[in-house]
Motif scaffolding. Sequence first.
Motif, mmCIF file in Angstrom:
data_model
loop_
_atom_site.group_PDB
_atom_site.id
_atom_site.type_symbol
_atom_site.label_atom_id
_atom_site.label_comp_id
_atom_site.label_asym_id
_atom_site.label_seq_id
_atom_site.Cartn_x
_atom_site.Cartn_y
_atom_site.Cartn_z
ATOM 1 N N LEU A 61 0.835 -1.203 0.000
ATOM 2 C CA LEU A 61 0.000 0.000 0.000
ATOM 3 C C LEU A 61 0.870 1.253 0.000
ATOM 4 C CD1 LEU A 61 -2.791 -1.228 2.465
ATOM 5 C CD2 LEU A 61 -2.960 -0.996 -0.018
ATOM 6 N N GLY A 62 2.011 1.190 0.675
ATOM 7 C CA GLY A 62 2.956 2.321 0.669
ATOM 8 C C GLY A 62 3.507 2.561 -0.730
ATOM 9 N N PHE A 63 3.787 1.476 -1.436
ATOM 10 C CA PHE A 63 4.272 1.593 -2.822
ATOM 11 C C PHE A 63 3.206 2.273 -3.688
ATOM 12 C CE2 PHE A 63 4.412 -0.455 -7.081
ATOM 13 C CZ PHE A 63 5.626 0.053 -7.523
ATOM 14 N N LEU A 64 1.935 1.835 -3.516
ATOM 15 C CA LEU A 64 0.849 2.461 -4.285
ATOM 16 C C LEU A 64 0.749 3.956 -3.959
ATOM 17 C CD1 LEU A 64 -1.960 -0.260 -4.014
ATOM 18 C CD2 LEU A 64 -0.539 0.261 -6.008
ATOM 19 N N GLU A 65 0.940 4.270 -2.690
ATOM 20 C CA GLU A 65 0.906 5.683 -2.256
ATOM 21 C C GLU A 65 2.001 6.480 -2.979
ATOM 22 O OE1 GLU A 65 -1.294 6.342 0.722
ATOM 23 O OE2 GLU A 65 -1.121 8.272 -0.337
ATOM 24 N N ARG A 66 3.199 5.915 -3.014
ATOM 25 C CA ARG A 66 4.338 6.640 -3.601
ATOM 26 C C ARG A 66 4.183 6.821 -5.109
ATOM 27 N NH1 ARG A 66 6.544 3.950 0.476
ATOM 28 N NH2 ARG A 66 7.244 2.111 -0.643
ATOM 29 N N ILE A 67 3.497 5.904 -5.776
ATOM 30 C CA ILE A 67 3.319 6.085 -7.225
ATOM 31 C C ILE A 67 2.019 6.847 -7.533
ATOM 32 C CG2 ILE A 67 4.704 4.058 -7.827
ATOM 33 C CD1 ILE A 67 2.067 2.543 -8.389
ATOM 34 N N GLY A 68 1.332 7.272 -6.479
ATOM 35 C CA GLY A 68 0.119 8.087 -6.677
ATOM 36 C C GLY A 68 -1.103 7.270 -7.053
ATOM 37 N N ALA A 69 -1.105 5.958 -6.717
ATOM 38 C CA ALA A 69 -2.221 5.100 -7.141
ATOM 39 C C ALA A 69 -3.031 4.557 -5.972
ATOM 40 C CB ALA A 69 -1.686 3.930 -7.974
ATOM 41 N N VAL A 74 -9.784 0.241 -4.210
ATOM 42 C CA VAL A 74 -11.008 0.479 -3.441
ATOM 43 C C VAL A 74 -11.338 -0.726 -2.571
ATOM 44 C CG1 VAL A 74 -11.953 2.084 -5.133
ATOM 45 C CG2 VAL A 74 -12.411 -0.366 -5.385
ATOM 46 N N GLU A 75 -12.120 -0.441 -1.541
ATOM 47 C CA GLU A 75 -12.546 -1.514 -0.628
ATOM 48 C C GLU A 75 -13.967 -1.910 -1.030
ATOM 49 O OE1 GLU A 75 -12.624 -0.330 3.466
ATOM 50 O OE2 GLU A 75 -12.744 -2.413 4.174
ATOM 51 N N PRO A 76 -14.142 -3.035 -1.737
ATOM 52 C CA PRO A 76 -15.465 -3.326 -2.289
ATOM 53 C C PRO A 76 -16.480 -3.795 -1.259
ATOM 54 C CG PRO A 76 -13.916 -5.058 -2.917
ATOM 55 C CD PRO A 76 -13.136 -4.027 -2.156
ATOM 56 N N GLU A 77 -16.036 -4.415 -0.167
ATOM 57 C CA GLU A 77 -16.986 -5.034 0.766
ATOM 58 C C GLU A 77 -16.691 -4.636 2.211
ATOM 59 O OE1 GLU A 77 -19.478 -6.434 -0.531
ATOM 60 O OE2 GLU A 77 -18.756 -6.838 -2.572
ATOM 61 N N PRO A 78 -16.842 -3.350 2.552
ATOM 62 C CA PRO A 78 -16.507 -2.935 3.920
ATOM 63 C C PRO A 78 -17.396 -3.568 4.988
ATOM 64 C CG PRO A 78 -17.525 -1.122 2.700
ATOM 65 C CD PRO A 78 -17.299 -2.229 1.721
ATOM 66 N N GLY A 79 -18.588 -4.033 4.607
ATOM 67 C CA GLY A 79 -19.516 -4.606 5.596
ATOM 68 C C GLY A 79 -19.343 -6.098 5.803
ATOM 69 N N GLY A 80 -18.244 -6.665 5.309
ATOM 70 C CA GLY A 80 -18.049 -8.118 5.425
ATOM 71 C C GLY A 80 -18.160 -8.757 4.045
ATOM 72 N N LEU A 81 -17.411 -9.839 3.859
ATOM 73 C CA LEU A 81 -17.342 -10.475 2.545
ATOM 74 C C LEU A 81 -18.611 -11.290 2.261
ATOM 75 C CD1 LEU A 81 -15.223 -10.950 0.258
ATOM 76 C CD2 LEU A 81 -14.689 -13.087 1.417
ATOM 77 N N PRO A 82 -19.302 -11.015 1.145
ATOM 78 C CA PRO A 82 -20.451 -11.864 0.809
ATOM 79 C C PRO A 82 -19.951 -13.241 0.352
ATOM 80 C CG PRO A 82 -20.447 -9.809 -0.456
ATOM 81 C CD PRO A 82 -19.104 -9.940 0.175
ATOM 82 N N VAL A 83 -20.498 -14.294 0.946
ATOM 83 C CA VAL A 83 -20.057 -15.659 0.620
ATOM 84 C C VAL A 83 -21.283 -16.508 0.300
ATOM 85 C CG1 VAL A 83 -18.892 -17.728 1.484
ATOM 86 C CG2 VAL A 83 -18.048 -15.469 2.157
ATOM 87 N N LEU A 84 -21.192 -17.270 -0.785
ATOM 88 C CA LEU A 84 -22.242 -18.253 -1.094
ATOM 89 C C LEU A 84 -21.651 -19.639 -0.889
ATOM 90 C CD1 LEU A 84 -25.079 -18.935 -2.248
ATOM 91 C CD2 LEU A 84 -23.989 -19.105 -4.486
ATOM 92 N N GLY A 187 -8.238 -1.708 -13.013
ATOM 93 C CA GLY A 187 -7.415 -2.836 -13.439
ATOM 94 C C GLY A 187 -5.960 -2.578 -13.121
ATOM 95 N N LEU A 188 -5.137 -3.611 -13.286
ATOM 96 C CA LEU A 188 -3.727 -3.500 -12.913
ATOM 97 C C LEU A 188 -2.978 -2.514 -13.819
ATOM 98 C CD1 LEU A 188 -3.036 -7.292 -12.311
ATOM 99 C CD2 LEU A 188 -3.307 -5.513 -10.571
ATOM 100 N N GLY A 189 -3.418 -2.392 -15.080
ATOM 101 C CA GLY A 189 -2.748 -1.455 -15.989
ATOM 102 C C GLY A 189 -2.874 -0.028 -15.488
ATOM 103 N N PRO A 190 -4.121 0.504 -15.443
ATOM 104 C CA PRO A 190 -4.269 1.902 -15.026
ATOM 105 C C PRO A 190 -3.995 2.144 -13.546
ATOM 106 C CG PRO A 190 -6.416 0.912 -15.497
ATOM 107 C CD PRO A 190 -5.381 -0.082 -15.930
ATOM 108 N N ASP A 191 -4.164 1.116 -12.697
ATOM 109 C CA ASP A 191 -4.107 1.351 -11.250
ATOM 110 C C ASP A 191 -2.799 0.891 -10.603
ATOM 111 O OD1 ASP A 191 -6.657 2.363 -11.488
ATOM 112 O OD2 ASP A 191 -7.636 0.469 -10.989
ATOM 113 N N LEU A 192 -1.890 0.322 -11.376
ATOM 114 C CA LEU A 192 -0.589 -0.056 -10.797
ATOM 115 C C LEU A 192 0.548 0.165 -11.795
ATOM 116 C CD1 LEU A 192 0.178 -3.061 -8.509
ATOM 117 C CD2 LEU A 192 1.808 -2.350 -10.219
ATOM 118 N N VAL A 193 0.480 -0.512 -12.947
ATOM 119 C CA VAL A 193 1.642 -0.503 -13.839
ATOM 120 C C VAL A 193 1.882 0.893 -14.437
ATOM 121 C CG1 VAL A 193 2.668 -1.524 -15.890
ATOM 122 C CG2 VAL A 193 1.362 -2.961 -14.321
#
Length: 412
Positions: A61-69, A74-84, A187-193
């Motif tokens: 997460l620190g690396f993402l911070e340093r590259i501005g990403a 995003v945190e998709p499931e803050p209320g707990g992971l939906p499981v079937l 996606g990994l392209g726009p949000d990391l690489v």
Amino acid sequence: MTIHVVGAGVAGLAAALALAGQGHAVVLHESTTQAGGRCRALPDGTDNGTHALIGANKAALGFLERIGARASWVEPEPGGLPVLDMRDGRAFRLALSPFGWRDPALRPAGLSTAALLALARLALPLPDRAVGAAMAAHPEFLRGFLDPLVVAALNTPVAEASAHRLGAVLRRLGGPGATRLFVARQGLGPDLVAPALAALERGGVALRFGVRLRRLVLASGRVAALDFGGDAITLRPGDAAVLATPPWESQRLLPHLPVPDGYAPIVNLHFDHASPGPVRFLGLLEALCQWVLVRPAGVSVTVSAGDDAAREDQATLAARAWAELRRAALAFGLAGDWPEAVPPCRVVKERRATPRHTPGPPPRPPLLPMANLALAGDWTDPVLPATIEAAVLSGEAAARGAAKTAAGAARP
Ligand SMILES: Cc1cc2nc3c(=O)[nH]c(=O)nc-3n(C[C@H](O)[C@H](O)[C@H](O)COP(=O)(O)OP(=O)(O)OC[C@H]3O[C@@H](n4cnc5c(N)ncnc54)[C@H](O)[C@@H]3O)c2cc1C
């Protein structure tokens, strides 16, 4: 003085960023035409595979911070992971943190004081053994909670997964926010690489793509030249290199290097199915699909430790996965249409996604196998499983090692 980083996976990107940040002249060499390695976007923009991080992954997460990403994850499931649970069709939410288990609705099945004590024992420095055997007395807790956690974190089936590696993960889950789950919004392209490459360019790093390191030319315990075939680079006194290639390639270049014994595949299926809602992340039990990532542009399924799935043909995989994920999407009322017909699907089989983390002493490659060469890569960490976190930590450690050797050689 120049520091050459070989391999533009996450470890190489992290090493190059750290070195550039210290003011070194850095050249990053990559054999393919793109960066990201095992964590990359395919030419059509699809991720090779879904990558998730948790709050405990502070280095990543620190690396993402340093590259501005950072804000793009995003945190998709803050209320707990939906499981079937496909065994009985039960749809529920699950807290990933033991603190969340105070709410009975968010507790994993089979949770008991004895199961928690057995789990805590996995985090103790006892002799290593397989997680499945260590937790055999708690089959429901193993099935409903530990099995998916182990497969996701270690990419190794519980029957063969190392309790020590799992213990390293468990010990890091205690802090506040440690189990919050994050995924790349687009996606990994726009949000990391892409942001990583932009940060490197801002830092003055020279990027070379399509150049494969063929051979390390060694002399007197140091690297004398990097042979890219036709294009050899001589390392002057004070120059150094970071080798951030995957284990099999690092061992080809340095045959005495200890590397992992075996590797495990991860299979991802990417369905061309637009979904109007926000990013969602679902888990499935007793299913081919382990995780389902729903983004506006498409739906992706992860099958970690996917030895069987890697052998199965693509049409059968797609039909099975779509039927399962459709059931989960309907159970949780996900926005949009979820038709029975299987949408177009791209199957990506990464056959050597990560090492298999089995019990027993891990390989311990040296940080500095040669006087002016530092080693990086997710596989070099003897404690953490091979993940983005391990890759970033290894890249940063290699950067410190390479900078130190360069500084030592520059001293009169
Ligand atoms: C499908 C999949 C899903 C995953 N999911 C997760 C997840 O959810 N969370 C998580 O934390 N981790 C996940 N991982 C693991 C994570 O992707 C890896 O741990 C990480 O990307 C490894 O980075 P690395 O830099 O160590 O190695 P690599 O990514 O392998 O990078 C090595 C680079 O070196 C280059 N190279 C190789 N040989 C040469 C040469 N001779 N000369 C020049 N360049 C060379 C390669 O092309 C590559 O770019 C997943 C992996 C896969 C495959």
